[in-house]
Design an enzyme around this catalytic site. Structure first.
Site, short mmCIF file in Angstrom:
data_model
loop_
_atom_site.label_atom_id
_atom_site.label_comp_id
_atom_site.label_asym_id
_atom_site.label_seq_id
_atom_site.Cartn_x
_atom_site.Cartn_y
_atom_site.Cartn_z
N VAL A 93 0.86 -1.18 0.00
CA VAL A 93 0.00 0.00 0.00
C VAL A 93 0.90 1.23 0.00
CG1 VAL A 93 -1.99 -1.09 1.08
CG2 VAL A 93 -0.27 -0.05 2.52
N SER A 94 0.60 2.14 -0.90
CA SER A 94 1.44 3.33 -1.01
C SER A 94 0.68 4.60 -0.66
CB SER A 94 2.01 3.45 -2.43
OG SER A 94 0.98 3.43 -3.38
#
Length: 173
Positions: free
Chosen positions: A9-10
């Site tokens: 997840v960014s």
């Protein structure tokens, strides 16, 4: 044989739980989740991410690596292609939740290998193109907001002026 889920997840609106829920809803029996949070898939290769290194260390021949989509492995064309090919060379099976694709390196037929490699390349190129398009749209939105002098103030600080001054004062002493 183990079946880890690799999740990345960014941004704040992505969640690890969502990726695991999707994998389990698609019928995958996930043994563990290996995840990198707040890491760009475009600028940071999988092997350079903390949990990406762990993933390479833990995977063995016959293991099944589950990813929501290849863009979780990365958003850089060369990195994604190299990563999937390296995993297949090691005897690791890579499976995607979306479209239930399997990359296992088992086929010896040159035509099937070419089709598989073309699909990997297409998916990796698509992941990179999507990331670049999102960045460009974000930049255009910021530039537009900046052109309206009073509209864009930048990202809101995550601290107060008093907190900033306290930290600054502590550094001086």
């Amino acid at each position: 044989m183990q079946t880890p889920l690799y999740a990345r997840v960014s941004t704040a609106d992505q969640t690890l739980a969502h990726q695991r829920t999707q994998a389990e809803a698609a019928g995958f029996k996930v043994d563990q989740v290996v995840a990198d949070e707040g890491v760009s898939g475009l600028t940071t290769a999988l092997q350079d991410r903390p949990q990406g290194r762990r993933l390479f260390d833990m995977l063995r021949r016959g293991d099944v690596l589950v990813v929501r989509w290849v863009d979780r492995l990365g958003r850089n064309y060369a990195d994604v292609c190299d990563t999937i090919r390296e995993l297949m060379r090691r005897g690791v099976i890579v499976r995607t939740v979306i479209s239930n694709l399997t990359f296992d390196g088992a086929t010896k037929d040159p035509m099937q290998q070419a089709v598989r490699d073309a699909l990997i390349g297409f998916m990796a190129a698509t992941a990179q193109a999507q990331a670049e398009a999102s960045k460009e749209a974000q930049r255009a939105g910021i530039d537009h907001a900046r052109s309206r002098e009073d509209a864009y103030r930048g990202r809101q600080p995550s601290f107060t002026r008093e907190q900033f001054e306290a930290v600054q004062g502590a550094l001086v002493h």
